[in-house]
Design an enzyme around this catalytic site. Structure first.
Site, PDB file in Angstrom:
ATOM      1  N   GLY A  13       0.770  -1.189   0.004  1.00  0.00           N
ATOM      2  CA  GLY A  13      -0.117  -0.005   0.000  1.00  0.00           C
ATOM      3  C   GLY A  13       0.855   1.147  -0.128  1.00  0.00           C
ATOM      4  O   GLY A  13       2.118   1.134   0.124  1.00  0.00           O
ATOM      5  N   SER A  41      -1.763  -9.803  -3.054  1.00  0.00           N
ATOM      6  CA  SER A  41      -0.556  -9.178  -3.542  1.00  0.00           C
ATOM      7  C   SER A  41       0.817  -9.916  -3.438  1.00  0.00           C
ATOM      8  O   SER A  41       1.866  -9.439  -3.617  1.00  0.00           O
ATOM      9  CB  SER A  41      -0.261  -7.759  -2.456  1.00  0.00           C
ATOM     10  OG  SER A  41      -1.408  -6.808  -2.590  1.00  0.00           O
ATOM     11  N   ARG A  96      -5.121   2.899  19.332  1.00  0.00           N
ATOM     12  CA  ARG A  96      -4.742   4.069  19.436  1.00  0.00           C
ATOM     13  C   ARG A  96      -5.248   4.773  20.890  1.00  0.00           C
ATOM     14  O   ARG A  96      -4.378   5.253  21.416  1.00  0.00           O
ATOM     15  CB  ARG A  96      -5.240   5.091  18.562  1.00  0.00           C
ATOM     16  CG  ARG A  96      -4.241   5.092  17.292  1.00  0.00           C
ATOM     17  CD  ARG A  96      -4.745   6.051  16.075  1.00  0.00           C
ATOM     18  NE  ARG A  96      -4.065   5.709  14.810  1.00  0.00           N
ATOM     19  CZ  ARG A  96      -4.552   6.585  13.771  1.00  0.00           C
ATOM     20  NH1 ARG A  96      -5.706   7.238  13.716  1.00  0.00           N
ATOM     21  NH2 ARG A  96      -4.009   6.375  12.900  1.00  0.00           N
ATOM     22  N   CYS A 125      -2.772  11.108  11.055  1.00  0.00           N
ATOM     23  CA  CYS A 125      -1.750  12.024  10.413  1.00  0.00           C
ATOM     24  C   CYS A 125      -2.070  13.418  10.617  1.00  0.00           C
ATOM     25  O   CYS A 125      -1.011  14.187  10.824  1.00  0.00           O
ATOM     26  CB  CYS A 125      -2.088  11.783   8.760  1.00  0.00           C
ATOM     27  SG  CYS A 125      -3.521  11.815   8.195  1.00  0.00           S
ATOM     28  N   GLN A 152      -7.178  18.394   3.639  1.00  0.00           N
ATOM     29  CA  GLN A 152      -6.424  17.040   3.515  1.00  0.00           C
ATOM     30  C   GLN A 152      -6.368  17.007   2.216  1.00  0.00           C
ATOM     31  O   GLN A 152      -7.387  16.476   1.510  1.00  0.00           O
ATOM     32  CB  GLN A 152      -7.202  16.103   4.460  1.00  0.00           C
ATOM     33  CG  GLN A 152      -6.967  16.556   5.939  1.00  0.00           C
ATOM     34  CD  GLN A 152      -7.560  15.434   6.836  1.00  0.00           C
ATOM     35  OE1 GLN A 152      -8.125  15.715   8.126  1.00  0.00           O
ATOM     36  NE2 GLN A 152      -7.480  14.072   6.573  1.00  0.00           N
ATOM     37  N   PRO A 177     -18.269  13.885 -18.396  1.00  0.00           N
ATOM     38  CA  PRO A 177     -18.685  13.872 -17.209  1.00  0.00           C
ATOM     39  C   PRO A 177     -17.641  13.285 -16.344  1.00  0.00           C
ATOM     40  O   PRO A 177     -16.682  12.449 -16.439  1.00  0.00           O
ATOM     41  CB  PRO A 177     -19.731  12.769 -17.332  1.00  0.00           C
ATOM     42  CG  PRO A 177     -20.161  12.617 -18.749  1.00  0.00           C
ATOM     43  CD  PRO A 177     -19.009  12.906 -19.684  1.00  0.00           C
ATOM     44  N   LYS A 209     -10.399  12.668  16.383  1.00  0.00           N
ATOM     45  CA  LYS A 209      -9.510  12.042  16.537  1.00  0.00           C
ATOM     46  C   LYS A 209      -8.398  13.242  17.234  1.00  0.00           C
ATOM     47  O   LYS A 209      -7.575  12.898  18.044  1.00  0.00           O
ATOM     48  CB  LYS A 209      -8.593  11.539  15.420  1.00  0.00           C
ATOM     49  CG  LYS A 209      -9.332  10.124  14.819  1.00  0.00           C
ATOM     50  CD  LYS A 209      -8.965   9.560  13.599  1.00  0.00           C
ATOM     51  CE  LYS A 209      -9.358   8.622  13.270  1.00  0.00           C
ATOM     52  NZ  LYS A 209      -9.076   7.970  11.812  1.00  0.00           N
ATOM     53  N   ARG A 231     -11.740  17.665   2.921  1.00  0.00           N
ATOM     54  CA  ARG A 231     -10.855  17.168   1.665  1.00  0.00           C
ATOM     55  C   ARG A 231     -10.785  18.020   0.588  1.00  0.00           C
ATOM     56  O   ARG A 231     -11.808  18.680   0.135  1.00  0.00           O
ATOM     57  CB  ARG A 231     -11.761  15.703   1.129  1.00  0.00           C
ATOM     58  CG  ARG A 231     -10.852  15.340   0.026  1.00  0.00           C
ATOM     59  CD  ARG A 231      -9.644  14.472   0.927  1.00  0.00           C
ATOM     60  NE  ARG A 231     -10.050  13.304   1.647  1.00  0.00           N
ATOM     61  CZ  ARG A 231      -9.064  12.567   2.491  1.00  0.00           C
ATOM     62  NH1 ARG A 231      -7.905  13.221   2.581  1.00  0.00           N
ATOM     63  NH2 ARG A 231      -9.897  11.501   3.141  1.00  0.00           N
ATOM     64  N   HIS A 238      -0.906  17.557   3.844  1.00  0.00           N
ATOM     65  CA  HIS A 238      -2.096  18.211   4.622  1.00  0.00           C
ATOM     66  C   HIS A 238      -1.761  19.406   5.133  1.00  0.00           C
ATOM     67  O   HIS A 238      -0.343  19.583   5.457  1.00  0.00           O
ATOM     68  CB  HIS A 238      -2.726  17.237   5.672  1.00  0.00           C
ATOM     69  CG  HIS A 238      -3.399  16.111   5.645  1.00  0.00           C
ATOM     70  ND1 HIS A 238      -3.675  15.583   3.918  1.00  0.00           N
ATOM     71  CD2 HIS A 238      -3.820  14.927   6.165  1.00  0.00           C
ATOM     72  CE1 HIS A 238      -4.153  14.360   3.982  1.00  0.00           C
ATOM     73  NE2 HIS A 238      -4.149  13.874   5.421  1.00  0.00           N
ATOM     74  N   GLN A 311       1.449  13.827   4.839  1.00  0.00           N
ATOM     75  CA  GLN A 311       0.820  13.004   5.737  1.00  0.00           C
ATOM     76  C   GLN A 311       1.273  11.486   5.409  1.00  0.00           C
ATOM     77  O   GLN A 311       0.958  10.690   6.426  1.00  0.00           O
ATOM     78  CB  GLN A 311      -0.647  13.214   5.508  1.00  0.00           C
ATOM     79  CG  GLN A 311      -1.414  12.510   4.482  1.00  0.00           C
ATOM     80  CD  GLN A 311      -1.309  12.952   3.195  1.00  0.00           C
ATOM     81  OE1 GLN A 311      -0.601  13.635   2.795  1.00  0.00           O
ATOM     82  NE2 GLN A 311      -1.917  12.190   1.940  1.00  0.00           N
TER      83      GLN A 311
END
Length: 328
Positions: A13, A41, A96, A125, A152, A177, A209, A231, A238, A311
């Protein structure tokens, strides 16, 4: 711990790949490196290293496991990691807020690493970037509250977010579109003021968070944070607007001096010269840029500032590698 054996869980990832990159950049002393991912993967090769399917037996002889996988996979594999005697440095949000799991930003609370019982969590992040930017202020006077607005980048939603923005820009230029799959609305030339799920109090899970994690990292159980997460159509890095209220007034000059000397920070603060933190300059590196430092016009004990940071690196991969370095 000398030349530890390292595994990356979720190695293919965006964050996992960045963890591998940061380990190499920092010449991390590795005995054996194991790259782990899902079955689909397995068999891939990352810079000459084969990717294996993550199973309960994957962690034998490992000393540190860097987690860049989903909450579900992190929770599934955590018992096998700790049973194997490895320390799990996990980037998911699964652990966390558990009392027995340290939540660590190395520039802010490195001493908490010593409290681990096999798992150490990487914070969100935006929390990492924000706290690196302001922790020097707390050393001058205790921080009492924060009002934050985060802007972000689409890469915070993974490689699919980047691909969707790129495709929408191409479609717009071609007069076609615009299709939205990763995000609920068109992100090109738009802002979406929701990241995370509704928590029932008008705030999203992403917004809460900042308060919940900030309290734990700063050891300030009464810290009050009001956060809005947006976003934006930026590829990477970020940006965050912060209004920080401290117990005693901190002058702009004192704040600038403290932040300029703080670990992990770079002061970029010259409004006349149009020098301030921006995603263009903070991407693909590890420092948090801080600028636009000024007195708040509502609260005399508050300062406003603007910060930006990558981030994927400091907000995820680099922070995890720094934790691993503390373990050494």
């Amino acid at each position: 711990m000398k030349n530890p054996n390292i595994a990356i869980l979720g190695a293919t990832g965006a964050v996992g790949r960045e963890m591998f990159k940061v380990l190499m950049e920092r010449n991390f002393p590795i005995g054996k490196l194991k790259l782990l991912a899902s079955a689909r993967s397995a068999g891939k090769v990352l810079d000459g290293h084969p990717v294996e399917e993550a199973t309960k037996d994957s962690f034998r002889d490992m000393d540190i496991v860097l987690g860049a996988a989903s909450n579900d996979l992190a929770q599934e594999m955590a018992p096998y990691i700790t049973q194997a005697g490895a320390v799990f440095v996990d980037n998911s949000s699964a652990f966390r807020l558990r009392e027995d799991v340290p939540l660590v930003v190395p520039e802010v609370n490195p001493e908490d690493v010593r409290k681990h019982r096999g798992i150490i969590s990487n914070p969100n992040c935006s929390t990492i970037i924000s706290l690196v930017a302001i922790y020097a202020l707390g050393a001058i006077s205790p921080i009492q509250s924060i009002v934050a607005s985060t802007y972000q980048a689409v890469s915070g939603a993974g490689v699919g977010g980047i691909a969707e923005l790129e495709e929408q820009v191409r479609s717009y230029a071609a007069g076609k579109p615009l299709q939205s799959e990763v995000f609920p609305y068109q992100i090109a030339f738009n802002l979406i003021p929701q990241i995370g799920s509704d928590t029932g109090n008008g705030y999203t899970s992403e917004e809460m968070k900042m308060q919940n994690e900030g309290r734990k990292i700063l050891h300030l159980p009464d810290l009050k944070v009001s956060c809005t997460c947006v976003r934006v159509p930026v590829m990477r890095s970020h940006s965050i607007s912060l209004c920080v209220r401290t117990k005693e007034k901190i002058s702009v000059a004192a704040a600038r001096e403290a932040i300029s000397q703080a670990k992990g920070c770079k002061l970029v603060d010259d409004l006349e010269a149009k020098e301030y933190p921006m995603p263009l300059y903070t991407s693909d590196q590890d420092l948090v840029f801080v600028g636009r430092i000024r007195e708040d016009l509502v609260d005399s004990n508050a300062l406003n500032l603007w910060c930006a940071g990558d981030q994927i690196r400091k907000g995820a991969a680099t922070n995890a590698v720094q934790i691993a370095q503390l373990l050494l």
